[in-house]
Design an enzyme around this catalytic site. Structure first.
Site, mmCIF file in Angstrom:
data_model
loop_
_atom_site.group_PDB
_atom_site.id
_atom_site.type_symbol
_atom_site.label_atom_id
_atom_site.label_comp_id
_atom_site.label_asym_id
_atom_site.label_seq_id
_atom_site.Cartn_x
_atom_site.Cartn_y
_atom_site.Cartn_z
ATOM 1 N N CYS A 1 21.166 -50.444 -16.122
ATOM 2 C CA CYS A 1 21.850 -49.156 -16.122
ATOM 3 C C CYS A 1 21.631 -48.405 -14.806
ATOM 4 O O CYS A 1 22.182 -48.806 -13.790
ATOM 5 C CB CYS A 1 21.455 -48.325 -17.338
ATOM 6 S SG CYS A 1 22.629 -46.989 -17.693
ATOM 7 N N HIS B 1 22.341 -52.037 -21.667
ATOM 8 C CA HIS B 1 20.912 -51.928 -21.961
ATOM 9 C C HIS B 1 20.433 -53.143 -22.768
ATOM 10 O O HIS B 1 20.373 -53.104 -23.999
ATOM 11 C CB HIS B 1 20.633 -50.641 -22.740
ATOM 12 C CG HIS B 1 20.639 -49.415 -21.884
ATOM 13 N ND1 HIS B 1 19.494 -48.866 -21.343
ATOM 14 C CD2 HIS B 1 21.667 -48.656 -21.455
ATOM 15 C CE1 HIS B 1 19.813 -47.806 -20.624
ATOM 16 N NE2 HIS B 1 21.133 -47.660 -20.668
ATOM 17 N N GLU C 1 17.460 -54.223 -23.064
ATOM 18 C CA GLU C 1 16.119 -54.040 -23.623
ATOM 19 C C GLU C 1 16.170 -53.678 -25.110
ATOM 20 O O GLU C 1 15.187 -53.862 -25.838
ATOM 21 C CB GLU C 1 15.338 -52.979 -22.840
ATOM 22 C CG GLU C 1 15.751 -51.533 -23.033
ATOM 23 C CD GLU C 1 16.914 -51.083 -22.171
ATOM 24 O OE1 GLU C 1 17.058 -49.864 -21.974
ATOM 25 O OE2 GLU C 1 17.696 -51.947 -21.700
#
Length: 259
Positions: free
Chosen positions: A113, A221, A223
């Site tokens: 990001c 994202h 993660e």
């Protein structure tokens, strides 16, 4: 072999309007520890407290995380406007030279990001202040309401270049992703290869051409739910393998090359 130390760039926050902290999300820490199989080490974005040379010495690789503050447009030769939002010049002062040093050395980096945007700016590229204001573009911002699961829900596909780096890594040319960003790449840096796009043409996946080491970065994202997500897991696993190679005598592991 001991797990490699992987630096996670943190962000400035103020608790209860008075107490300043540097912090990162637990999902970043979990992705590094559980999927990349590294020892997560938070890196404060405070140039008065840390030096890039020390970070390069102690960490095997770095995750350039997302964050609400944006890269200052002066870093790519433009004047700030209200549309550019908030800035964190201290983070800029750490991340941009750190990215350039890692690319040159072959030390692994993973941009996420804001980190994705930092990689482009560090390598000479520029950014749009607000993607949703561009003709024909979608709103890529985080939904204003809802649970975390709803905010990080899969919202569009990303299509990779045929037989390109990300296509080879993922085993698929198109994958579903979340989207929680306002800015995006305007002009890629001279060595920045845009290897994946959203349906509206927004750049979503990049790597650095000719870099000796791992330089993959994504606008979404990964993660979130990294341990179980079939798109996130191979990305963090490949990054972790590159970090282990670097920790084992400074061996650079290049990204996959296009066929």
């Amino acid at each position: 072999m001991a797990r490699p130390i992987i630096g996670i760039i943190s962000n400035h926050h103020v608790i209860h309007e008075t107490y300043e902290v540097q912090a990162t999300g637990l999902i970043n820490i979990s992705a590094v520890a559980d999927v990349a199989e590294g020892v997560p080490m938070m890196i404060p974005s405070e140039p008065g407290s840390v030096r890039v040379s020390d970070l390069l010495e102690h960490c095997a690789g770095f995750v350039f995380t997302g964050g609400r503050a944006n890269v200052h447009p002066e870093e790519y030769g433009e004047d700030p406007t209200e549309a550019h939002g908030d800035f964190d010049r201290n983070r800029d002062a750490i991340t941009l030279p750190l990215i350039r040093a890692c690319v040159e050395r072959g030390q692994p980096i993973l941009g996420i990001c804001r980190g994705f945007q930092e990689v482009n700016v560090a390598m000479g590229g520029s950014l749009y202040p607000e993607i949703r204001d561009l003709p024909g573009r979608d709103n890529h911002r985080m939904p204003p309401e809802g649970t975390l699961e709803e905010k990080f829900a899969l919202r569009h596909d990303v299509t990779f270049s045929e037989n390109g780096v990300f296509h080879q890594l993922m085993g698929r040319q198109s994958v579903p992703t979340n989207t929680l960003h306002g800015q995006g790449i305007k002009h890629p840096g001279p060595r920045v290869v845009v290897d994946g796009h959203a349906p509206d043409g927004t750049a979503e996946a990049i790597y650095i051409d000719g870099a000796p080491g791992f330089t993959l970065s994504v606008q979404w994202h990964p993660e979130w739910n990294a341990k179980c997500d079939p798109v996130s897991r191979p990305l963090f696993e490949a990054f972790g393998a590159a970090c282990r190679d670097w920790a084992d005598g400074g061996r650079a592991r290049p990204v996959l090359r296009s066929a």
